[in-house]
Design a protein around this motif. Sequence first.
Motif, PDB file in Angstrom:
ATOM      1  N   TYR A 206       0.919  -1.182  -0.066  1.00  0.00           N
ATOM      2  CA  TYR A 206      -0.129  -0.159   0.014  1.00  0.00           C
ATOM      3  C   TYR A 206       0.726   1.320   0.194  1.00  0.00           C
ATOM      4  O   TYR A 206       0.509   1.946  -0.851  1.00  0.00           O
ATOM      5  CB  TYR A 206      -1.086  -0.170   1.083  1.00  0.00           C
ATOM      6  N   PRO A 207       1.909   1.394   0.790  1.00  0.00           N
ATOM      7  CA  PRO A 207       2.738   2.670   0.893  1.00  0.00           C
ATOM      8  C   PRO A 207       3.249   2.934  -0.512  1.00  0.00           C
ATOM      9  O   PRO A 207       3.502   4.155  -1.057  1.00  0.00           O
ATOM     10  CB  PRO A 207       3.576   2.368   1.833  1.00  0.00           C
ATOM     11  N   LYS A 208       3.600   1.886  -1.219  1.00  0.00           N
ATOM     12  CA  LYS A 208       4.373   2.199  -2.388  1.00  0.00           C
ATOM     13  C   LYS A 208       3.282   2.633  -3.620  1.00  0.00           C
ATOM     14  O   LYS A 208       3.520   3.516  -4.258  1.00  0.00           O
ATOM     15  CB  LYS A 208       5.025   0.656  -2.844  1.00  0.00           C
ATOM     16  N   ILE A 209       2.203   2.152  -3.573  1.00  0.00           N
ATOM     17  CA  ILE A 209       0.992   2.398  -4.524  1.00  0.00           C
ATOM     18  C   ILE A 209       0.727   3.841  -4.090  1.00  0.00           C
ATOM     19  O   ILE A 209       0.538   4.736  -4.980  1.00  0.00           O
ATOM     20  CB  ILE A 209      -0.144   1.729  -4.313  1.00  0.00           C
ATOM     21  N   LEU A 220      -4.789   8.249  -2.827  1.00  0.00           N
ATOM     22  CA  LEU A 220      -5.455   6.874  -2.485  1.00  0.00           C
ATOM     23  C   LEU A 220      -5.782   6.666  -0.881  1.00  0.00           C
ATOM     24  O   LEU A 220      -4.803   7.175  -0.046  1.00  0.00           O
ATOM     25  CB  LEU A 220      -4.511   5.740  -2.970  1.00  0.00           C
ATOM     26  N   VAL A 221      -6.912   6.556  -0.759  1.00  0.00           N
ATOM     27  CA  VAL A 221      -7.287   6.296   0.855  1.00  0.00           C
ATOM     28  C   VAL A 221      -8.110   4.962   0.947  1.00  0.00           C
ATOM     29  O   VAL A 221      -9.076   4.720   0.298  1.00  0.00           O
ATOM     30  CB  VAL A 221      -8.355   7.424   1.016  1.00  0.00           C
ATOM     31  N   ILE A 222      -7.562   4.315   1.659  1.00  0.00           N
ATOM     32  CA  ILE A 222      -8.255   3.004   2.142  1.00  0.00           C
ATOM     33  C   ILE A 222      -8.708   3.043   3.432  1.00  0.00           C
ATOM     34  O   ILE A 222      -7.967   3.170   4.234  1.00  0.00           O
ATOM     35  CB  ILE A 222      -7.206   1.646   1.859  1.00  0.00           C
ATOM     36  N   LEU A 223     -10.001   2.838   3.619  1.00  0.00           N
ATOM     37  CA  LEU A 223     -10.572   3.008   4.978  1.00  0.00           C
ATOM     38  C   LEU A 223     -11.056   1.504   5.518  1.00  0.00           C
ATOM     39  O   LEU A 223     -11.510   0.709   4.588  1.00  0.00           O
ATOM     40  CB  LEU A 223     -11.785   3.817   4.767  1.00  0.00           C
ATOM     41  N   PRO A 224     -11.178   1.567   6.908  1.00  0.00           N
ATOM     42  CA  PRO A 224     -11.913   0.315   7.411  1.00  0.00           C
ATOM     43  C   PRO A 224     -13.219   0.326   7.225  1.00  0.00           C
ATOM     44  O   PRO A 224     -13.871   1.575   6.908  1.00  0.00           O
ATOM     45  CB  PRO A 224     -11.545   0.636   8.962  1.00  0.00           C
ATOM     46  N   LYS A 356      -3.603  -2.784   6.711  1.00  0.00           N
ATOM     47  CA  LYS A 356      -3.399  -2.180   7.790  1.00  0.00           C
ATOM     48  C   LYS A 356      -2.922  -0.732   7.599  1.00  0.00           C
ATOM     49  O   LYS A 356      -1.792  -0.685   7.253  1.00  0.00           O
ATOM     50  CB  LYS A 356      -2.710  -2.999   8.949  1.00  0.00           C
ATOM     51  N   ILE A 357      -3.679   0.089   7.727  1.00  0.00           N
ATOM     52  CA  ILE A 357      -3.137   1.629   7.381  1.00  0.00           C
ATOM     53  C   ILE A 357      -2.868   2.296   8.880  1.00  0.00           C
ATOM     54  O   ILE A 357      -3.660   2.183   9.639  1.00  0.00           O
ATOM     55  CB  ILE A 357      -4.463   2.162   6.595  1.00  0.00           C
ATOM     56  N   ASN A 358      -1.877   3.000   8.785  1.00  0.00           N
ATOM     57  CA  ASN A 358      -1.409   4.033   9.828  1.00  0.00           C
ATOM     58  C   ASN A 358      -2.137   5.287   9.535  1.00  0.00           C
ATOM     59  O   ASN A 358      -1.582   6.028   8.679  1.00  0.00           O
ATOM     60  CB  ASN A 358      -0.122   3.982   9.910  1.00  0.00           C
ATOM     61  N   LEU A 359      -3.030   5.602  10.045  1.00  0.00           N
ATOM     62  CA  LEU A 359      -3.811   6.784   9.708  1.00  0.00           C
ATOM     63  C   LEU A 359      -3.106   8.040  10.044  1.00  0.00           C
ATOM     64  O   LEU A 359      -3.663   9.098   9.909  1.00  0.00           O
ATOM     65  CB  LEU A 359      -5.130   6.823  10.627  1.00  0.00           C
TER      66      LEU A 359
END
Length: 362
Positions: A206-209, A220-224, A356-359
Amino acid sequence: MSNYIEYNDRIAFHPGYYIKEIIDESGITQEDFAKRLDTTPKNLSVLISGKQKLSVDIAMKLSRMLGTSIEYWLNLQKEYDTIVAEFESEQLMVEERKLFKKLDYKYFRDNFKLPDFPRKIDEQIKAVREFLDVSTLSVFNRRDIAVNFRESASGLNEINTIKANIMVQIAINQALEINAPKFNREKFNDAIEYALTLTMEHEKFYPKIYAKFREAGVILVILPNLSGSKINGATKKIGNNIMLMVNDRRLYSDTFWFTLLHEIGHIINKDYGISFEKEIGEQEQAADEYAANKLIPVQEYAEFLKNGQFNKYTICEFAEKIRRDPAIVLGRLQKDKIVPYDDRELNGLKHKYRVKINLDSH
């Protein structure tokens, strides 16, 4: 509207109420009073009924005519407006409490670090309202609050609408905090090709994309996932940038990548809005085709189908040839009803994960 209002054992009178008292005590007609005040009878009548705010001009004329101060009349209007605002705020809170019963505060507390506030509903509502940056949660009942609902979005109930809008609002708010260069279509196309090289990388992709898309002006935002939203993703123009949101409801790599490419397809087709599960229509079909053909090139897929052998070995061999995760090939075969969804051996190719995203990392 009355020229006075009662609320919480308090009463406030519109300036028109006092003007009416003055006219009654003066013994002259309302029309004569209007002439002396240098206004029209109609304007005075509307003011007396409380249907119109007292203007600075009329306050000045009243002060000159009656020997009072301008501030006296303007303060009457201010006090009246304050009581009305408090009453309307309480009415909004009543509506918010009804709406809030359909939400789970735990989602906001656990995923976005809002305070706990156990059993303090009004405090929870206030925290969510401020987090979402809206004056009232009731705005999420509207389909045009943040991102358009496509005409093909049907069968959605009130709670689906509310929760979908909330997820989009969170994504927009996060995107607004990001500094990114102006959207560049050519760079975005390059970023898409780069993303496709990462389908076999199931950790830290995810961080790379995110970084590559951001360079192209796409945030790009990936949400729970907020259960009940029925939302797959959304796209929206934000200034010179484009917000691309998907949720983590798609637990398997094949469905996650298809959802991501589907939303990318909407951007490529200049079709912005919310994508819902089981949504149909030309716009959704076009985005589906874009995603399918990007994930698995058309000609190579046609040649693979001619082979007629679809087991773990052939699927992995073909996936390696086109440099894709085998789960993506398997997902396509299942969607095309070439292999069953319940084949446990083949399903072993799929990777189950949540991003898993560090918001706080952006």
